[in-house]
Design a protein around this motif. Structure first.
Motif, PDB file in Angstrom:
ATOM      1  N   CYS A  69      58.904  38.872  43.063  1.00  6.47           N
ATOM      2  CA  CYS A  69      58.086  37.693  42.795  1.00  6.47           C
ATOM      3  C   CYS A  69      56.685  38.118  42.368  1.00  6.47           C
ATOM      4  O   CYS A  69      56.088  39.023  42.969  1.00  6.47           O
ATOM      5  N   VAL A  70      56.171  37.442  41.356  1.00  4.91           N
ATOM      6  CA  VAL A  70      54.808  37.667  40.875  1.00  4.91           C
ATOM      7  C   VAL A  70      53.990  36.424  41.194  1.00  4.91           C
ATOM      8  O   VAL A  70      54.406  35.301  40.906  1.00  4.91           O
ATOM      9  N   VAL A  71      52.821  36.627  41.808  1.00 10.01           N
ATOM     10  CA  VAL A  71      51.968  35.520  42.250  1.00 10.01           C
ATOM     11  C   VAL A  71      50.645  35.574  41.494  1.00 10.01           C
ATOM     12  O   VAL A  71      49.732  36.316  41.874  1.00 10.01           O
ATOM     13  N   PRO A  72      50.496  34.810  40.407  1.00 11.32           N
ATOM     14  CA  PRO A  72      49.196  34.732  39.745  1.00 11.32           C
ATOM     15  C   PRO A  72      48.315  33.707  40.454  1.00 11.32           C
ATOM     16  O   PRO A  72      48.725  32.562  40.675  1.00 11.32           O
ATOM     17  N   ALA A  73      47.124  34.105  40.841  1.00 12.99           N
ATOM     18  CA  ALA A  73      46.162  33.204  41.493  1.00 12.99           C
ATOM     19  C   ALA A  73      44.833  33.376  40.777  1.00 12.99           C
ATOM     20  O   ALA A  73      43.870  33.919  41.313  1.00 12.99           O
ATOM     21  N   LEU A  74      44.788  32.905  39.526  1.00 17.11           N
ATOM     22  CA  LEU A  74      43.644  33.134  38.647  1.00 17.11           C
ATOM     23  C   LEU A  74      42.939  31.845  38.239  1.00 17.11           C
ATOM     24  O   LEU A  74      42.186  31.830  37.270  1.00 17.11           O
ATOM     25  N   GLY A  75      43.182  30.756  38.972  1.00 19.60           N
ATOM     26  CA  GLY A  75      42.531  29.491  38.617  1.00 19.60           C
ATOM     27  C   GLY A  75      42.906  29.059  37.216  1.00 19.60           C
ATOM     28  O   GLY A  75      44.086  29.089  36.824  1.00 19.60           O
ATOM     29  N   ASP A  76      41.924  28.665  36.418  1.00 23.83           N
ATOM     30  CA  ASP A  76      42.182  28.204  35.062  1.00 23.83           C
ATOM     31  C   ASP A  76      42.804  29.284  34.184  1.00 23.83           C
ATOM     32  O   ASP A  76      43.440  28.978  33.173  1.00 23.83           O
ATOM     33  N   ARG A  77      42.617  30.546  34.528  1.00 19.38           N
ATOM     34  CA  ARG A  77      43.156  31.638  33.718  1.00 19.38           C
ATOM     35  C   ARG A  77      44.621  31.945  34.037  1.00 19.38           C
ATOM     36  O   ARG A  77      45.228  32.818  33.421  1.00 19.38           O
ATOM     37  N   THR A  78      45.205  31.234  34.994  1.00 17.08           N
ATOM     38  CA  THR A  78      46.609  31.467  35.312  1.00 17.08           C
ATOM     39  C   THR A  78      47.497  31.194  34.105  1.00 17.08           C
ATOM     40  O   THR A  78      48.440  31.936  33.828  1.00 17.08           O
ATOM     41  N   SER A  79      47.218  30.123  33.371  1.00 19.49           N
ATOM     42  CA  SER A  79      48.028  29.813  32.195  1.00 19.49           C
ATOM     43  C   SER A  79      47.901  30.899  31.130  1.00 19.49           C
ATOM     44  O   SER A  79      48.872  31.205  30.424  1.00 19.49           O
ATOM     45  N   THR A  80      46.713  31.506  31.018  1.00 19.79           N
ATOM     46  CA  THR A  80      46.530  32.616  30.078  1.00 19.79           C
ATOM     47  C   THR A  80      47.384  33.809  30.499  1.00 19.79           C
ATOM     48  O   THR A  80      48.034  34.452  29.665  1.00 19.79           O
ATOM     49  N   PHE A  81      47.392  34.098  31.800  1.00 19.31           N
ATOM     50  CA  PHE A  81      48.247  35.169  32.302  1.00 19.31           C
ATOM     51  C   PHE A  81      49.710  34.879  32.004  1.00 19.31           C
ATOM     52  O   PHE A  81      50.468  35.778  31.584  1.00 19.31           O
ATOM     53  N   GLY A 110      57.953  38.864  58.429  1.00 23.40           N
ATOM     54  CA  GLY A 110      58.559  40.170  58.508  1.00 23.40           C
ATOM     55  C   GLY A 110      58.610  40.924  57.194  1.00 23.40           C
ATOM     56  O   GLY A 110      59.408  41.850  57.025  1.00 23.40           O
ATOM     57  N   HIS A 111      57.742  40.551  56.262  1.00 22.78           N
ATOM     58  CA  HIS A 111      57.706  41.164  54.929  1.00 22.78           C
ATOM     59  C   HIS A 111      56.506  42.093  54.829  1.00 22.78           C
ATOM     60  O   HIS A 111      55.476  41.879  55.471  1.00 22.78           O
ATOM     61  N   GLY A 112      56.624  43.125  54.023  1.00 23.38           N
ATOM     62  CA  GLY A 112      55.507  44.019  53.798  1.00 23.38           C
ATOM     63  C   GLY A 112      54.442  43.387  52.925  1.00 23.38           C
ATOM     64  O   GLY A 112      54.635  42.319  52.338  1.00 23.38           O
ATOM     65  N   PRO A 113      53.288  44.031  52.798  1.00 22.87           N
ATOM     66  CA  PRO A 113      52.182  43.467  52.008  1.00 22.87           C
ATOM     67  C   PRO A 113      52.502  43.428  50.520  1.00 22.87           C
ATOM     68  O   PRO A 113      53.326  44.195  50.023  1.00 22.87           O
ATOM     69  N   ALA A 114      51.829  42.518  49.824  1.00 22.82           N
ATOM     70  CA  ALA A 114      51.987  42.400  48.374  1.00 22.82           C
ATOM     71  C   ALA A 114      51.208  43.498  47.668  1.00 22.82           C
ATOM     72  O   ALA A 114      50.178  43.973  48.168  1.00 22.82           O
ATOM     73  N   ALA A 115      51.693  43.899  46.512  1.00 19.90           N
ATOM     74  CA  ALA A 115      50.908  44.782  45.654  1.00 19.90           C
ATOM     75  C   ALA A 115      49.734  43.977  45.105  1.00 19.90           C
ATOM     76  O   ALA A 115      49.900  42.840  44.660  1.00 19.90           O
ATOM     77  N   ASP A 116      48.555  44.561  45.167  1.00 20.36           N
ATOM     78  CA  ASP A 116      47.322  43.858  44.773  1.00 20.36           C
ATOM     79  C   ASP A 116      46.860  44.349  43.406  1.00 20.36           C
ATOM     80  O   ASP A 116      46.531  45.520  43.245  1.00 20.36           O
ATOM     81  N   GLN A 117      46.836  43.434  42.424  1.00 16.46           N
ATOM     82  CA  GLN A 117      46.368  43.780  41.084  1.00 16.46           C
ATOM     83  C   GLN A 117      45.170  42.902  40.727  1.00 16.46           C
ATOM     84  O   GLN A 117      45.280  41.674  40.707  1.00 16.46           O
ATOM     85  N   ARG A 118      44.051  43.550  40.421  1.00 14.16           N
ATOM     86  CA  ARG A 118      42.847  42.831  40.032  1.00 14.16           C
ATOM     87  C   ARG A 118      42.864  42.562  38.529  1.00 14.16           C
ATOM     88  O   ARG A 118      43.443  43.315  37.759  1.00 14.16           O
ATOM     89  N   ALA A 119      42.191  41.469  38.125  1.00 10.37           N
ATOM     90  CA  ALA A 119      42.118  41.119  36.709  1.00 10.37           C
ATOM     91  C   ALA A 119      40.766  40.491  36.419  1.00 10.37           C
ATOM     92  O   ALA A 119      40.143  39.881  37.298  1.00 10.37           O
ATOM     93  N   GLU A 120      40.301  40.642  35.205  1.00  6.62           N
ATOM     94  CA  GLU A 120      39.046  40.025  34.796  1.00  6.62           C
ATOM     95  C   GLU A 120      39.165  38.505  34.886  1.00  6.62           C
ATOM     96  O   GLU A 120      40.147  37.919  34.421  1.00  6.62           O
ATOM     97  N   GLU A 121      38.138  37.874  35.461  1.00  5.14           N
ATOM     98  CA  GLU A 121      38.187  36.427  35.664  1.00  5.14           C
ATOM     99  C   GLU A 121      38.193  35.673  34.343  1.00  5.14           C
ATOM    100  O   GLU A 121      38.803  34.606  34.231  1.00  5.14           O
ATOM    101  N   GLU A 122      37.549  36.208  33.317  1.00  2.00           N
ATOM    102  CA  GLU A 122      37.420  35.497  32.041  1.00  2.00           C
ATOM    103  C   GLU A 122      38.172  36.194  30.911  1.00  2.00           C
ATOM    104  O   GLU A 122      37.814  36.075  29.746  1.00  2.00           O
ATOM    105  N   ALA A 123      39.235  36.917  31.233  1.00  2.00           N
ATOM    106  CA  ALA A 123      40.002  37.622  30.217  1.00  2.00           C
ATOM    107  C   ALA A 123      40.697  36.628  29.281  1.00  2.00           C
ATOM    108  O   ALA A 123      41.021  35.504  29.669  1.00  2.00           O
ATOM    109  N   THR A 124      40.939  37.058  28.045  1.00  2.00           N
ATOM    110  CA  THR A 124      41.625  36.209  27.064  1.00  2.00           C
ATOM    111  C   THR A 124      43.093  36.570  26.924  1.00  2.00           C
ATOM    112  O   THR A 124      43.847  35.846  26.279  1.00  2.00           O
ATOM    113  N   GLU A 125      43.518  37.676  27.524  1.00  2.00           N
ATOM    114  CA  GLU A 125      44.939  38.021  27.580  1.00  2.00           C
ATOM    115  C   GLU A 125      45.162  39.008  28.727  1.00  2.00           C
ATOM    116  O   GLU A 125      44.250  39.712  29.157  1.00  2.00           O
ATOM    117  N   TYR A 126      46.408  39.006  29.242  1.00  2.65           N
ATOM    118  CA  TYR A 126      46.727  39.806  30.424  1.00  2.65           C
ATOM    119  C   TYR A 126      48.003  40.611  30.219  1.00  2.65           C
ATOM    120  O   TYR A 126      48.815  40.755  31.141  1.00  2.65           O
TER     121      TYR A 126
END
Length: 438
Positions: free
Chosen positions: A250-262, A214-230
Motif C-alpha cells: 500500500c502507498v499512502v500519499p499525504a501531500l494535501g493539494d499536491r496528492t493529485s499531482t503525485f 501488529g504491523h511494522g513501520p511504514a517506509a518514509d519518503q519525503r517530497a517537495e511540498e510544491e513539486a510539479t511532478e513526483y
C-alpha cells in the motif's frame, strides 16, 4: 511490532507542549494588518461586542488562498455565507454576526498579520480556520485572550494551546486511524509526505496505528511540498511497497493539494505494479479529486480514506447544504464535500451554541473562553461526538491535552464514488494513548 525508536524520538520532541509566548507590546499588535473583508457591518458600526443585543458579534476566519501549495478558499467563503444565513434569521441570540476574513497565504508572516488583525478588530474568536503556522499566530491570540475554535488540526500546537478548541482529531487521529486499517489490509506500507515541519509529524502517527495492529513501520519518503511532478517518488514508493511478493503493498500519499499531482505520476509508474493499493486521508483526496482523475478508473479506486466526519452523502450534512444552497448557490469555492468547509460549519455550530449559552449577557473573548472552559457540552447533530473541552483530557499524557475528539470514519472509493467503508466512528484514543509517544 512497534514503530522505530528514531520515529518515536522525533515525535517526542514534536509533541512537547510549548510555553506560550506573549506579544512584545501594543505596537506589535497594531502593525501591518492585512486587508480584510467585513461581512454585514452596518454604516457607522464599530466592530466589537458587549452586553447590548443591538451590538454585533465580530469573529474572524482565515485560510490560504491563491497559493502554489494547499488552498482552502471554501472556508472563509462559507463563513461569509453562514453569517448571511444566520443574520437573515435574526442573528445569534438577537445579535448580528460580523465575519472578517484573511488570506493566510501559507506563510508565517501572513498568518501572524492575520492574528494581529484579529486583535486590532477586537474579535471574540477565530472560528473554522486553516493554517500550518500555528507557532506564528497562536502566541498573538493567546496574548490577547482570543479563543481559536475549530482549527483544521494540521499542527500539534492546536492540541496543546490552552486557547485552542479543536473539533476533530486532526492529522494525528487520521493517520493513526489509517494505520489501524492498513495493518490488517496491507503488506509493506510506504508513506509519501511533505518535507516540512508539519510533514515530519506524520510518519510516527501512521506508525502508531500500524503498530497497534501488529504491523511494522511504514517506509518514509519525503517530497517537495510544491513539486510539479513526483515520478521519482512514485517509482521508489512502488519499489518499497512490493518487497513482499505474498502481500499486497500500500502507498499512502499525504501531500494535501499536491496528492493529485503525485497520483498523476503514480498512475504512469503503476503499470508494472497493478496490485499495489493506495490509501490516504481526507483533505488529500475528496470526491472531486476522484472524479477528475478518472472516476471508476481512477488510481484511487479501492483506496481506503480516513476522515473526521461522516461521508458527504450522509443526510447529517443536509443543514449545511441548505445554508450553501440559500446563501452561496453558484459559489464554486464552496464544496460541501471539502473537509475544510465541513470543519468551518461545525466550528460555527459550536460558536453559536457558546453564544446562546451566555443567555443574552456580554459576548466577548473572555466570556466565550469562560463558557468553553466551564464544561459546556456542544452537540453537532451527529457529525462528531458531543464536544466538551476540559483543562486536561485523556490524551494529555501523549502531548495532546486539547484533543477531545479522536474519532475517525473509514471511507472507501468504490466504482468511482467515495462511500462509507464502515458504519459509525472508530475511536483511536487508545491507539494514541497506549503507543509509546512520550
Amino acid at each position: 511490532m512497534t514503530g522505530s525508536p528514531r520515529n518515536r524520538s522525533r515525535l517526542r520532541s514534536s509533541l512537547l507542549p510549548r510555553r506560550p509566548s506573549r506579544p512584545s507590546g501594543a505596537g506589535a499588535l497594531a502593525a501591518g494588518a492585512l486587508a480584510v473583508t467585513v461581512l454585514a457591518t452596518g454604516c457607522g458600526v464599530v466592530p466589537g461586542t458587549g452586553g447590548d443585543s443591538d451590538e454585533p458579534i465580530t469573529v474572524m476566519t482565515w485560510a490560504p488562498e491563491k497559493t502554489s501549495a494547499t488552498n482552502k478558499p471554501g472556508m472563509p467563503a462559507f463563513a461569509k455565507a453562514y453569517a448571511r444565513w444566520v443574520n437573515a434569521g435574526g442573528g445569534i441570540d438577537g445579535r448580528r454576526l460580523d465575519v472578517i476574513t484573511c488570506n493566510e497565504r501559507n506563510d508565517s508572516v501572513a498568518a501572524s498579520r492575520c492574528a494581529r488583525t484579529a486583535v486590532k478588530e477586537n474579535v471574540v474568536a477565530v472560528v473554522g480556520s486553516y493554517s500550518q503556522h500555528a507557532d506564528a499566530f497562536l502566541p498573538t491570540l493567546e496574548g490577547a485572550g482570543i479563543p481559536y475554535i475549530g482549527g483544521y488540526g494540521i499542527t500539534t500546537d492546536e492540541f496543546t494551546s490552552p486557547l485552542s478548541y479543536p473539533v476533530n482529531g486532526g492529522q494525528p487521529a487520521l493517520l493513526a486511524g489509517l494505520g489501524r486499517v492498513l495493518a490488517d489490509a496491507c503488506g509493506p506500507v510506504t508513506l509519501i509526505r511533505p518535507d516540512t515541519i508539519a510533514g515530519d509529524q506524520l510518519p510516527p502517527l501512521l506508525d502508531s496505528g500500524l503498530s497497534a495492529g501488529g504491523h511494522g513501520p511504514a517506509a518514509d519518503q519525503r517530497a517537495e511540498e510544491e513539486a510539479t511532478e513526483y515520478g521519482g517518488q512514485a517509482e521508489r514508493a512502488l519499489e518499497a511497497s512490493t518487497t513482499d511478493p505474498e502481500a499486497e503493498g500500500c502507498v499512502v500519499p499525504a501531500l494535501g493539494d499536491r496528492t493529485s499531482t503525485f497520483m498523476d505520476s503514480f498512475r504512469r509508474a503503476r503499470a508494472d505494479h497493478p496490485d499495489v493499493r493506495t490509501a490516504t486521508v481526507l483533505g488529500s483526496v475528496d470526491q472531486t479529486t476522484v472524479n477528475t482523475t478518472g472516476g471508476a478508473s481512477s488510481p484511487y479506486e479501492g483506496s481506503y480514506v480516513t476522515g473526521w466526519y461522516p461521508a458527504s452523502s450522509d443526510g447529517l450534512w443536509d443543514p449545511m447544504k441548505d445554508v450553501i444552497k440559500k446563501e452561496a448557490f453558484g459559489d464554486n469555492r464552496i464544496d460541501p464535500a471539502d473537509a475544510g468547509v465541513q470543519t468551518t460549519w461545525i466550528a460555527y455550530t459550536v460558536f453559536r451554541q457558546v453564544v446562546e449559552s451566555l443567555g443574552g449577557g456580554e459576548v466577548s473573548a473572555d466570556t466565550v473562553t469562560r463558557a468553553l472552559n466551564g464544561g459546556l457540552k456542544v452537540g453537532t447533530g451527529g457529525l462528531t461526538p458531543t464536544l466538551r473541552w476540559r483543562f486536561q483530557d485523556k490524551l494529555a499524557a501523549v502531548g495532546f491535552p486539547r484533543m477531545v475528539n479522536a474519532n475517525v470514519t473509514i471511507q472507501e472509493v468504490r466504482n468511482g464514488r467515495l462511500v462509507s467503508g464502515r458504519d459509525g466512528f472508530i475511536d483511536v484514543t487508545d491507539t494514541l494513548h497506549d503507543t509509546d509517544l512520550v
